[in-house]
Design an enzyme around this catalytic site. Sequence first.
Site, PDB file in Angstrom:
ATOM      1  N   ARG A  38     -10.112   6.783   4.732  1.00  0.00           N
ATOM      2  CA  ARG A  38      -9.449   5.644   4.079  1.00  0.00           C
ATOM      3  C   ARG A  38      -9.289   5.915   2.590  1.00  0.00           C
ATOM      4  O   ARG A  38      -8.271   5.603   1.986  1.00  0.00           O
ATOM      5  CB  ARG A  38     -10.255   4.364   4.283  1.00  0.00           C
ATOM      6  CG  ARG A  38     -10.240   3.852   5.712  1.00  0.00           C
ATOM      7  CD  ARG A  38     -11.148   2.661   5.871  1.00  0.00           C
ATOM      8  NE  ARG A  38     -10.607   1.474   5.236  1.00  0.00           N
ATOM      9  CZ  ARG A  38     -11.322   0.451   4.794  1.00  0.00           C
ATOM     10  NH1 ARG A  38     -12.627   0.452   4.899  1.00  0.00           N
ATOM     11  NH2 ARG A  38     -10.749  -0.587   4.253  1.00  0.00           N
ATOM     12  N   ARG A  76       0.820  -1.212   0.000  1.00  0.00           N
ATOM     13  CA  ARG A  76       0.000   0.000   0.000  1.00  0.00           C
ATOM     14  C   ARG A  76       0.852   1.259   0.000  1.00  0.00           C
ATOM     15  O   ARG A  76       0.321   2.351  -0.122  1.00  0.00           O
ATOM     16  CB  ARG A  76      -0.870   0.016   1.252  1.00  0.00           C
ATOM     17  CG  ARG A  76      -2.301  -0.476   1.059  1.00  0.00           C
ATOM     18  CD  ARG A  76      -2.970  -0.407   2.426  1.00  0.00           C
ATOM     19  NE  ARG A  76      -4.398  -0.317   2.395  1.00  0.00           N
ATOM     20  CZ  ARG A  76      -5.232  -1.322   2.591  1.00  0.00           C
ATOM     21  NH1 ARG A  76      -4.765  -2.533   2.736  1.00  0.00           N
ATOM     22  NH2 ARG A  76      -6.531  -1.121   2.621  1.00  0.00           N
ATOM     23  N   ARG A 116     -17.766  -3.323  10.882  1.00  0.00           N
ATOM     24  CA  ARG A 116     -16.309  -3.349  11.005  1.00  0.00           C
ATOM     25  C   ARG A 116     -15.854  -2.181  11.872  1.00  0.00           C
ATOM     26  O   ARG A 116     -16.542  -1.177  11.981  1.00  0.00           O
ATOM     27  CB  ARG A 116     -15.653  -3.227   9.613  1.00  0.00           C
ATOM     28  CG  ARG A 116     -15.838  -4.467   8.809  1.00  0.00           C
ATOM     29  CD  ARG A 116     -15.046  -4.545   7.522  1.00  0.00           C
ATOM     30  NE  ARG A 116     -14.120  -3.496   7.180  1.00  0.00           N
ATOM     31  CZ  ARG A 116     -13.203  -3.643   6.224  1.00  0.00           C
ATOM     32  NH1 ARG A 116     -13.100  -4.793   5.581  1.00  0.00           N
ATOM     33  NH2 ARG A 116     -12.411  -2.649   5.914  1.00  0.00           N
TER      34      ARG A 116
HETATM   35  P1  AMP Z   1      -8.335  -3.649   4.224  1.00  0.00           P
HETATM   36  O1  AMP Z   1      -9.153  -4.739   4.809  1.00  0.00           O
HETATM   37  O2  AMP Z   1      -7.304  -4.150   3.231  1.00  0.00           O
HETATM   38  O3  AMP Z   1      -9.142  -2.511   3.664  1.00  0.00           O
HETATM   39  O4  AMP Z   1      -7.465  -3.033   5.417  1.00  0.00           O
HETATM   40  C1  AMP Z   1      -8.089  -2.452   6.540  1.00  0.00           C
HETATM   41  C2  AMP Z   1      -7.146  -1.511   7.248  1.00  0.00           C
HETATM   42  O5  AMP Z   1      -5.973  -2.219   7.689  1.00  0.00           O
HETATM   43  C3  AMP Z   1      -6.593  -0.389   6.380  1.00  0.00           C
HETATM   44  O6  AMP Z   1      -7.475   0.711   6.331  1.00  0.00           O
HETATM   45  C4  AMP Z   1      -5.304  -0.046   7.120  1.00  0.00           C
HETATM   46  O7  AMP Z   1      -5.575   0.683   8.297  1.00  0.00           O
HETATM   47  C5  AMP Z   1      -4.815  -1.404   7.542  1.00  0.00           C
HETATM   48  N1  AMP Z   1      -3.944  -2.023   6.520  1.00  0.00           N
HETATM   49  C6  AMP Z   1      -4.221  -3.120   5.770  1.00  0.00           C
HETATM   50  N2  AMP Z   1      -3.199  -3.404   4.944  1.00  0.00           N
HETATM   51  C7  AMP Z   1      -2.254  -2.469   5.164  1.00  0.00           C
HETATM   52  C8  AMP Z   1      -0.976  -2.190   4.603  1.00  0.00           C
HETATM   53  N3  AMP Z   1      -0.492  -2.952   3.620  1.00  0.00           N
HETATM   54  N4  AMP Z   1      -0.303  -1.116   5.089  1.00  0.00           N
HETATM   55  C9  AMP Z   1      -0.790  -0.348   6.062  1.00  0.00           C
HETATM   56  N5  AMP Z   1      -1.989  -0.532   6.628  1.00  0.00           N
HETATM   57  C10 AMP Z   1      -2.731  -1.572   6.187  1.00  0.00           C
END
Ligand code: AMP
Length: 191
Positions: free
Chosen positions: A144, A88, A133
């Site tokens: 986000r 990311r 969530r």
């Molecule tokens: P997601 O389910 O992929 O949308 O991830 C949910 C949250 O987890 C994100 O909004 C970030 O806060 C954190 N997160 C997930 N993957 C990453 C990553 N690769 N780097 C930093 N934060 C992450």
Amino acid sequence: MRLLIMGPPGAGKGTQSAIIGEHYRIPAISTGNIFRLAITNRTPLGERIKRIISEGGYVPDSLTLKVVVSRLNEPDAADGWLLDGFPRTARQVNALDAELAKDGAALDAVVSITADEEAIIHRMLKRAEIEGRPDDNEETIRNRMEVYHEQTDPLLDIYRERGMLVEVDGMGTVDEVSARVLAALAERLGR
Ligand code: AMP
């Protein structure tokens, strides 16, 4: 087979990852799921990141990289994987390159799920009502999206320049999108 799936929050990456993972018989690894599980289980990692996640920011690279490297070293990931939600940040892209280089391995493709932003914000708000969530109120969702635009969207260019990007329209039903994804991957990968 080593794949990435990228796209804005709420574009349906998680759902499509599970389908792609099953199709190619590779583990679908979601950093977001690993982090949410750590929060639910109140592990030391979970305690450190719960606030960041609830505000829609990014977990620091140092922590994220530890989690990913350790997950990629588990036996089920030896022959391939699909990473959902990683990399990311630019630093994560470089770290992933370095990890792959250690094994003399390479990515096969990067799936980019595209979607209309307002439509997905609407969809996320609806999902928030159903799933509850920790990162699902409107302010967090908008944050986000902003963080995604600043830090992650530009990374698509890196993979585009490498000729790895497989872009798929993420609007429509799960079945419509997964049919598009699997067709686009089959065309790219020849299987
Ligand atoms: P997601 O389910 O992929 O949308 O991830 C949910 C949250 O987890 C994100 O909004 C970030 O806060 C954190 N997160 C997930 N993957 C990453 C990553 N690769 N780097 C930093 N934060 C992450």
